[in-house]
Design a protein around this motif. Structure first.
Motif, PDB file in Angstrom:
ATOM      1  N   GLY A  83       0.802  -1.215   0.000  1.00 31.47           N
ATOM      2  CA  GLY A  83       0.000   0.000   0.000  1.00 31.47           C
ATOM      3  C   GLY A  83       0.833   1.262   0.000  1.00 31.47           C
ATOM      4  O   GLY A  83       0.443   2.279  -0.577  1.00 31.47           O
ATOM      5  N   SER A  84       1.990   1.209   0.642  1.00 32.12           N
ATOM      6  CA  SER A  84       2.868   2.382   0.679  1.00 32.12           C
ATOM      7  C   SER A  84       3.414   2.719  -0.703  1.00 32.12           C
ATOM      8  O   SER A  84       3.832   3.853  -0.944  1.00 32.12           O
ATOM      9  CB  SER A  84       4.022   2.146   1.648  1.00 32.12           C
ATOM     10  N   LYS A  85       3.428   1.741  -1.610  1.00 32.82           N
ATOM     11  CA  LYS A  85       3.863   1.982  -2.981  1.00 32.82           C
ATOM     12  C   LYS A  85       2.691   2.327  -3.893  1.00 32.82           C
ATOM     13  O   LYS A  85       2.813   3.156  -4.802  1.00 32.82           O
ATOM     14  CB  LYS A  85       4.582   0.745  -3.523  1.00 32.82           C
ATOM     15  N   ALA A  86       1.570   1.681  -3.656  1.00 33.44           N
ATOM     16  CA  ALA A  86       0.409   1.924  -4.505  1.00 33.44           C
ATOM     17  C   ALA A  86      -0.236   3.276  -4.217  1.00 33.44           C
ATOM     18  O   ALA A  86      -0.732   3.952  -5.127  1.00 33.44           O
ATOM     19  CB  ALA A  86      -0.618   0.803  -4.312  1.00 33.44           C
ATOM     20  N   ALA A  87      -0.256   3.667  -2.947  1.00 39.27           N
ATOM     21  CA  ALA A  87      -0.848   4.951  -2.547  1.00 39.27           C
ATOM     22  C   ALA A  87       0.080   5.585  -1.525  1.00 39.27           C
ATOM     23  O   ALA A  87      -0.109   5.432  -0.308  1.00 39.27           O
ATOM     24  CB  ALA A  87      -2.254   4.749  -1.982  1.00 39.27           C
ATOM     25  N   THR A  88       1.074   6.283  -2.006  1.00 39.59           N
ATOM     26  CA  THR A  88       2.124   6.804  -1.127  1.00 39.59           C
ATOM     27  C   THR A  88       1.611   7.837  -0.130  1.00 39.59           C
ATOM     28  O   THR A  88       2.171   7.987   0.958  1.00 39.59           O
ATOM     29  CB  THR A  88       3.246   7.438  -1.968  1.00 39.59           C
ATOM     30  N   THR A  89       0.554   8.559  -0.480  1.00 36.61           N
ATOM     31  CA  THR A  89       0.082   9.628   0.404  1.00 36.61           C
ATOM     32  C   THR A  89      -0.659   9.102   1.623  1.00 36.61           C
ATOM     33  O   THR A  89      -0.781   9.821   2.624  1.00 36.61           O
ATOM     34  CB  THR A  89      -0.845  10.583  -0.364  1.00 36.61           C
ATOM     35  N   VAL A  90      -1.165   7.879   1.557  1.00 33.46           N
ATOM     36  CA  VAL A  90      -1.943   7.357   2.680  1.00 33.46           C
ATOM     37  C   VAL A  90      -1.099   7.278   3.938  1.00 33.46           C
ATOM     38  O   VAL A  90      -1.554   7.606   5.036  1.00 33.46           O
ATOM     39  CB  VAL A  90      -2.535   5.976   2.325  1.00 33.46           C
ATOM     40  N   THR A  91       0.141   6.848   3.799  1.00 38.33           N
ATOM     41  CA  THR A  91       1.026   6.729   4.964  1.00 38.33           C
ATOM     42  C   THR A  91       1.211   8.078   5.657  1.00 38.33           C
ATOM     43  O   THR A  91       1.058   8.193   6.879  1.00 38.33           O
ATOM     44  CB  THR A  91       2.398   6.176   4.534  1.00 38.33           C
ATOM     45  N   ALA A  92       1.532   9.103   4.885  1.00 38.22           N
ATOM     46  CA  ALA A  92       1.774  10.424   5.463  1.00 38.22           C
ATOM     47  C   ALA A  92       0.500  11.011   6.063  1.00 38.22           C
ATOM     48  O   ALA A  92       0.519  11.586   7.160  1.00 38.22           O
ATOM     49  CB  ALA A  92       2.334  11.365   4.399  1.00 38.22           C
TER      50      ALA A  92
END
Length: 225
Positions: A83-92
């Motif tokens: 998920g951190s690669k598919a949707a990078t903004t979610v983590t932040a």
């Protein structure tokens, strides 16, 4: 008797202090469960951590087309996309919401409005990013596929795991929890020295000022004498 009007009434002072303590205890007991600060902050923290946690898991499994990538697919026939690669903004954004929830516990009234807006916007960003992956998982996986094969724009069969959906659910619940901060904060006790200035004045009027109260009032720039 002369001077009797200026004599302090210990019983009256004790009664006033006792009534004030009973009123505070009664007010605390009337606080709804949903409005308790500890409950709401814990809920926001768990939801933010849940959204963050989904990004550490596999969101997409991409199976490459051997006819297009040739030998590159021999060792990378199936690629796991986190998920951190598919949707990078979610983590932040999840971390922003987490920090906002913790800050709401000690913020003043005006700051809570700002924090609520920040958490709500971060939650909306989480939902939008995860929904984008759900709408076009192949596009979300292209970066990882290109890094693994050295070929951009590869065609692949992609399968979604439940984690993007869980991220959307966590983001929606996080936004709702953020909106609860404003009505719930009416039941919260003030914690900052600026918000507590009025309450300190009331306590001082109800009884004698001790050394601790004097230092607290001096720190606020007041004259306790």
């Amino acid at each position: 008797m002369p001077g009797s009007g200026a004599t302090a009434d210990p019983a009256g002072t004790a009664g006033t202090a006792g009534n004030a303590a009973k009123a505070r205890k009664a007010g605390k007991s009337r606080t709804p469960v949903w409005a308790r600060k500890s409950t709401l902050v814990l809920l926001i923290t768990l939801l933010a951590l849940a959204a963050f946690g989904t990004t550490t898991q596999t969101w997409i499994t991409a199976t490459l087309d051997p006819n297009q990538v040739g030998q590159a697919a021999a060792t990378q026939s199936a690629i796991q996309v986190q998920g951190s690669k598919a949707a990078t903004t979610v983590t932040a954004l999840a971390l922003v919401a987490l920090a906002g929830g913790l800050a709401a516990a000690i913020a003043g009234r005006i700051a809570r409005w700002v924090i609520t807006a920040i958490i709500a916007l971060a939650s909306a960003g989480v939902v939008a990013a995860a929904a984008t992956v759900l709408a076009d998982p192949l596009a979300a996986a292209q970066g990882t596929i290109a890094g693994a094969t050295g070929i951009s724009g590869s065609q692949a069969h992609v399968e979604l795991t439940p984690f993007p959906v869980l991220a959307v659910v966590a983001g929606c619940l996080l936004a709702l929890a953020a909106l609860v901060i404003l009505p719930a904060s009416r039941y919260w006790k003030t914690r900052t020295k600026y918000d507590a200035a009025g309450a300190a004045g009331t306590v001082a009027a109800a009884g004698p000022v001790d050394e601790i109260d004097s230092w607290d009032r001096l720190s606020r720039g007041e004259d306790p004498t």
